[in-house]
Motif scaffolding. Structure first.
Motif, PDB file in Angstrom:
ATOM      1  N   LEU A 128       0.861  -1.192   0.000  1.00 33.55           N
ATOM      2  CA  LEU A 128       0.000   0.000   0.000  1.00 33.55           C
ATOM      3  C   LEU A 128       0.889   1.231   0.000  1.00 33.55           C
ATOM      4  O   LEU A 128       1.843   1.323   0.785  1.00 33.55           O
ATOM      5  CB  LEU A 128      -0.886   0.000   1.252  1.00 33.55           C
ATOM      6  CG  LEU A 128      -2.028   1.012   1.280  1.00 33.55           C
ATOM      7  CD1 LEU A 128      -3.104   0.636   0.256  1.00 33.55           C
ATOM      8  CD2 LEU A 128      -2.646   1.088   2.682  1.00 33.55           C
ATOM      9  N   LYS A 129       0.579   2.174  -0.877  1.00 36.09           N
ATOM     10  CA  LYS A 129       1.371   3.396  -0.938  1.00 36.09           C
ATOM     11  C   LYS A 129       0.903   4.371   0.134  1.00 36.09           C
ATOM     12  O   LYS A 129      -0.260   4.781   0.154  1.00 36.09           O
ATOM     13  CB  LYS A 129       1.254   4.034  -2.324  1.00 36.09           C
ATOM     14  CG  LYS A 129       2.305   5.119  -2.574  1.00 36.09           C
ATOM     15  CD  LYS A 129       2.264   5.603  -4.012  1.00 36.09           C
ATOM     16  CE  LYS A 129       3.384   6.591  -4.286  1.00 36.09           C
ATOM     17  NZ  LYS A 129       3.344   7.073  -5.705  1.00 36.09           N
ATOM     18  N   VAL A 130       1.814   4.720   1.024  1.00 40.71           N
ATOM     19  CA  VAL A 130       1.517   5.626   2.127  1.00 40.71           C
ATOM     20  C   VAL A 130       2.655   6.641   2.220  1.00 40.71           C
ATOM     21  O   VAL A 130       3.827   6.253   2.300  1.00 40.71           O
ATOM     22  CB  VAL A 130       1.389   4.871   3.470  1.00 40.71           C
ATOM     23  CG1 VAL A 130       1.077   5.839   4.606  1.00 40.71           C
ATOM     24  CG2 VAL A 130       0.323   3.796   3.379  1.00 40.71           C
ATOM     25  N   HIS A 131       2.305   7.915   2.177  1.00 38.96           N
ATOM     26  CA  HIS A 131       3.303   8.983   2.316  1.00 38.96           C
ATOM     27  C   HIS A 131       4.443   8.821   1.314  1.00 38.96           C
ATOM     28  O   HIS A 131       5.620   8.965   1.646  1.00 38.96           O
ATOM     29  CB  HIS A 131       3.851   9.030   3.742  1.00 38.96           C
ATOM     30  CG  HIS A 131       2.842   9.502   4.752  1.00 38.96           C
ATOM     31  ND1 HIS A 131       2.999   9.315   6.103  1.00 38.96           N
ATOM     32  CD2 HIS A 131       1.658  10.145   4.598  1.00 38.96           C
ATOM     33  CE1 HIS A 131       1.961   9.826   6.745  1.00 38.96           C
ATOM     34  NE2 HIS A 131       1.133  10.335   5.848  1.00 38.96           N
ATOM     35  N   GLY A 132       4.079   8.509   0.074  1.00 38.31           N
ATOM     36  CA  GLY A 132       5.059   8.472  -0.999  1.00 38.31           C
ATOM     37  C   GLY A 132       5.860   7.200  -1.110  1.00 38.31           C
ATOM     38  O   GLY A 132       6.673   7.068  -2.034  1.00 38.31           O
ATOM     39  N   ARG A 133       5.671   6.246  -0.200  1.00 34.42           N
ATOM     40  CA  ARG A 133       6.426   4.999  -0.234  1.00 34.42           C
ATOM     41  C   ARG A 133       5.458   3.810  -0.159  1.00 34.42           C
ATOM     42  O   ARG A 133       4.406   3.904   0.454  1.00 34.42           O
ATOM     43  CB  ARG A 133       7.398   4.908   0.942  1.00 34.42           C
ATOM     44  CG  ARG A 133       8.555   5.878   0.881  1.00 34.42           C
ATOM     45  CD  ARG A 133       9.506   5.649   2.048  1.00 34.42           C
ATOM     46  NE  ARG A 133      10.717   6.445   1.925  1.00 34.42           N
ATOM     47  CZ  ARG A 133      10.825   7.695   2.359  1.00 34.42           C
ATOM     48  NH1 ARG A 133       9.787   8.283   2.943  1.00 34.42           N
ATOM     49  NH2 ARG A 133      11.946   8.365   2.205  1.00 34.42           N
ATOM     50  N   TYR A 134       5.864   2.694  -0.754  1.00 33.76           N
ATOM     51  CA  TYR A 134       5.070   1.480  -0.636  1.00 33.76           C
ATOM     52  C   TYR A 134       5.406   0.763   0.662  1.00 33.76           C
ATOM     53  O   TYR A 134       6.574   0.616   1.029  1.00 33.76           O
ATOM     54  CB  TYR A 134       5.309   0.562  -1.833  1.00 33.76           C
ATOM     55  CG  TYR A 134       4.505   0.971  -3.046  1.00 33.76           C
ATOM     56  CD1 TYR A 134       3.157   0.646  -3.144  1.00 33.76           C
ATOM     57  CD2 TYR A 134       5.093   1.725  -4.062  1.00 33.76           C
ATOM     58  CE1 TYR A 134       2.407   1.043  -4.244  1.00 33.76           C
ATOM     59  CE2 TYR A 134       4.347   2.128  -5.162  1.00 33.76           C
ATOM     60  CZ  TYR A 134       3.005   1.781  -5.247  1.00 33.76           C
ATOM     61  OH  TYR A 134       2.256   2.191  -6.334  1.00 33.76           O
ATOM     62  N   VAL A 135       4.360   0.338   1.358  1.00 34.34           N
ATOM     63  CA  VAL A 135       4.496  -0.347   2.632  1.00 34.34           C
ATOM     64  C   VAL A 135       3.990  -1.775   2.443  1.00 34.34           C
ATOM     65  O   VAL A 135       2.887  -1.981   1.897  1.00 34.34           O
ATOM     66  CB  VAL A 135       3.657   0.358   3.724  1.00 34.34           C
ATOM     67  CG1 VAL A 135       3.692  -0.425   5.028  1.00 34.34           C
ATOM     68  CG2 VAL A 135       4.146   1.786   3.933  1.00 34.34           C
ATOM     69  N   PRO A 136       4.746  -2.791   2.861  1.00 37.27           N
ATOM     70  CA  PRO A 136       4.247  -4.164   2.743  1.00 37.27           C
ATOM     71  C   PRO A 136       3.072  -4.396   3.684  1.00 37.27           C
ATOM     72  O   PRO A 136       3.062  -3.926   4.820  1.00 37.27           O
ATOM     73  CB  PRO A 136       5.452  -5.017   3.143  1.00 37.27           C
ATOM     74  CG  PRO A 136       6.277  -4.126   4.016  1.00 37.27           C
ATOM     75  CD  PRO A 136       6.089  -2.734   3.479  1.00 37.27           C
ATOM     76  N   VAL A 137       2.071  -5.118   3.190  1.00 36.95           N
ATOM     77  CA  VAL A 137       0.898  -5.435   4.000  1.00 36.95           C
ATOM     78  C   VAL A 137       1.078  -6.844   4.553  1.00 36.95           C
ATOM     79  O   VAL A 137       0.760  -7.837   3.889  1.00 36.95           O
ATOM     80  CB  VAL A 137      -0.405  -5.321   3.193  1.00 36.95           C
ATOM     81  CG1 VAL A 137      -1.618  -5.664   4.070  1.00 36.95           C
ATOM     82  CG2 VAL A 137      -0.554  -3.922   2.610  1.00 36.95           C
ATOM     83  N   ARG A 138       1.582  -6.921   5.769  1.00 35.45           N
ATOM     84  CA  ARG A 138       1.761  -8.207   6.435  1.00 35.45           C
ATOM     85  C   ARG A 138       0.753  -8.394   7.570  1.00 35.45           C
ATOM     86  O   ARG A 138       0.533  -9.515   8.026  1.00 35.45           O
ATOM     87  CB  ARG A 138       3.185  -8.324   6.977  1.00 35.45           C
ATOM     88  CG  ARG A 138       4.273  -8.213   5.907  1.00 35.45           C
ATOM     89  CD  ARG A 138       5.643  -8.567   6.445  1.00 35.45           C
ATOM     90  NE  ARG A 138       6.674  -8.396   5.418  1.00 35.45           N
ATOM     91  CZ  ARG A 138       7.516  -7.371   5.364  1.00 35.45           C
ATOM     92  NH1 ARG A 138       7.482  -6.429   6.302  1.00 35.45           N
ATOM     93  NH2 ARG A 138       8.422  -7.287   4.403  1.00 35.45           N
ATOM     94  N   ALA A 139       0.182  -7.291   8.038  1.00 39.90           N
ATOM     95  CA  ALA A 139      -0.833  -7.383   9.089  1.00 39.90           C
ATOM     96  C   ALA A 139      -2.087  -8.069   8.547  1.00 39.90           C
ATOM     97  O   ALA A 139      -2.387  -8.008   7.351  1.00 39.90           O
ATOM     98  CB  ALA A 139      -1.178  -5.983   9.600  1.00 39.90           C
ATOM     99  N   GLU A 140      -2.814  -8.721   9.430  1.00 38.88           N
ATOM    100  CA  GLU A 140      -4.079  -9.357   9.049  1.00 38.88           C
ATOM    101  C   GLU A 140      -5.137  -8.288   8.788  1.00 38.88           C
ATOM    102  O   GLU A 140      -5.323  -7.376   9.604  1.00 38.88           O
ATOM    103  CB  GLU A 140      -4.546 -10.283  10.164  1.00 38.88           C
ATOM    104  CG  GLU A 140      -5.881 -10.954   9.872  1.00 38.88           C
ATOM    105  CD  GLU A 140      -6.423 -11.714  11.064  1.00 38.88           C
ATOM    106  OE1 GLU A 140      -6.642 -12.919  10.941  1.00 38.88           O
ATOM    107  OE2 GLU A 140      -6.623 -11.082  12.129  1.00 38.88           O
TER     108      GLU A 140
END
Length: 478
Positions: A401-413
């Motif tokens: 997910l793109k957040v604040h200009g960077r992609y963040v991995p979605v590992r949370a449930e």
């Protein structure tokens, strides 16, 4: 602020927005754009739908005046979201009055920007909406300002300046224009008359009937469920020549509290936290559910973080509004406050409630960036996510997910719970609409395309109605 200062600020604000590359977007397709249109001289009212798939901005043209029903922020894909930051279209500057169906941002969140650019007409709303509106808009203004400052500091603002759609001073001026109107009271307005009826779902939420020149239009946003735990059901629909009706969300399965509790237990067993995207005003059902679950021992008594600029003041404002407008409530209805409600995130497992509910703006972004990469954590999505938003991306199972200009991995449930039971499902809305003789035309709005077309089809198939889903920017006679 003097008139000269106010005019100078409005001009500067408009110029700043027009100078921003990010906001150079045409509000509507050229073939539908109605800028420059004067109020219709035809006896029949003319109606233009300016809210995209999910927003409430319905422009009603009457002989000699214009009324904007709903003045909401638009949610959805980036192109739609950017329209919240574009300069206010000329046709909205020309409206004689604004009617707000409720205090939520989807129905009232664009009002401060309209006022910031110089509009000063009357704004009508039910007393409950008038009470909650300052809190909802102030909360949003602070979050948008925080977003803009963070974007500039973090370097993800893009080529143009990060300009919030409105600021605290714009909210103060917008709220000063509000004129509370009790439901069932007939009001005169420039050759027209209107009245509110209770819509349920949210405190102060209303449907509105507007009559002029022998014609009438009823605007009904999301209707409350008959079995709403806090508020009374909607008042019956009055007769009208046209009906503008919000597409209902899918009904809940009746097990939301249990499935929420299960998601909490899974996160606690992993030593993680739960994030729930929800706005400070509008999340009262969630807070009540948390209190009930904790009191019954169905979830641990974790800290509940209400992370928004309004924070606890939003809860207090809603509880005060309940007392002042208790005629809208079921006997004994109230907003619950879970034990351990705080405004700062502790260094241990907790339940974090942060807005906006679409996860496209506000403090929820910071929490997403921090919590999503850790598989111990969980994200719980309430309601039906608006297509094109970050909440919808999470619901669809995205791995980043793109957040604040960077992609963040979605590992949370990620757990999608669906309807909270506050709003009526398709069967209830169909029963409400068809209990009164049909209008000449029903317009199904404020919903995802598939849901809107499905409900319009149901109105036709089951009641024989002429029911259509208008295009964005479409203008019709009614």
């Amino acid at each position: 602020m003097s008139d000269a200062q106010q005019g100078s600020r409005a001009a500067a604000l408009s110029a700043a927005r027009r100078a921003s590359v990010r906001y150079r977007t045409s509000p509507w397709p050229g073939r539908l754009h109605v800028t420059g249109h004067r109020p219709s001289s035809h006896l029949d009212p003319a109606l233009t739908f300016l809210g995209g798939a999910t927003g409430a901005r319905h422009l009603l043209e009457l002989p000699g005046t214009r009324i904007l029903v709903g003045c909401g922020l638009l949610a959805g894909p980036d192109a739609l979201w950017r329209r919240n930051f574009s300069p206010v279209p000329d046709e909205l500057h020309a409206v004689g009055a604004v009617i707000l169906p409720s205090a939520d941002l989807g129905h009232a969140g664009f009002l401060p920007q309209l006022v910031a650019e110089g509009w000063q007409g009357p704004v009508f709303a039910m007393p409950g909406t008038a009470t909650l509106l300052p809190v909802a808009l102030s909360d949003a203004a602070k979050q948008f300002t925080e977003d803009a400052l963070a974007a500039e500091a973090g370097g993800w603002a893009g080529p143009g300046p990060a300009v919030p759609p409105f600021r605290a001073e714009d909210v103060a001026r917008a709220v000063a224009l509000v004129r509370p109107v009790e439901y069932g009271t007939l009001q005169k307005l420039d050759g027209a008359e209107f009245e509110f009826g209770r819509a349920g779902g949210r405190l102060g939420a209303a449907w509105v009937r507007i009559r002029a020149g022998g014609r009438s239009v009823v605007f009904a946003g999301p209707l409350g469920a008959a079995e709403h735990g806090l508020l009374r059901p909607p008042d019956p629909r009055p007769r009208s020549d046209a009906l503008v009706l919000a597409a209902p969300s899918p009904p809940g399965d009746g097990h939301l509290a249990g499935r929420f509790a299960a998601a909490v237990h899974r996160a606690v067993n992993r030593s993680g936290s739960i994030l729930v995207p929800a706005s400070a005003v509008g999340g009262e059902r969630l807070l009540t559910m948390l209190e009930e679950l904790m009191a019954a021992g169905k979830i641990p008594k974790l800290p509940v973080v209400l992370d928004s600029p309004a924070g606890l003041s939003a809860v207090e404002a809603h509880q005060r509004a309940e007392w002042e407008h208790r005629h809208e409530l079921h006997r004994g209805g109230r907003v619950g406050v879970p034990a351990g409600l705080v405004e700062q995130v502790p260094d241990r497992p907790s339940i974090v409630v942060a807005g906006l509910a679409t996860a496209d703006s506000g403090r929820v972004l910071r929490h997403l960036a921090e919590l999503l990469p850790d598989p111990r954590n969980g994200v719980v999505l309430l309601g039906t996510p608006v297509p094109g938003t970050r909440a919808a991306q999470l619901a669809s199972g995205t791995r980043q997910l793109k957040v604040h200009g960077r992609y963040v991995p979605v590992r949370a449930e990620v757990t999608v719970l669906g309807s909270t039971g506050e709003f009526a499902g398709p069967a209830e809305v169909l029963a409400w609409a068809t209990a009164t003789p049909p209008p000449e035309t029903a317009f199904v709005v404020e919903g995802e395309a598939a849901a809107s077309h499905a409900f319009a089809k149901a109105l036709h198939a089951e009641a024989g109605w002429c029911a259509v889903v208008p295009e964005d920017g479409e203008r019709v006679l009614c």
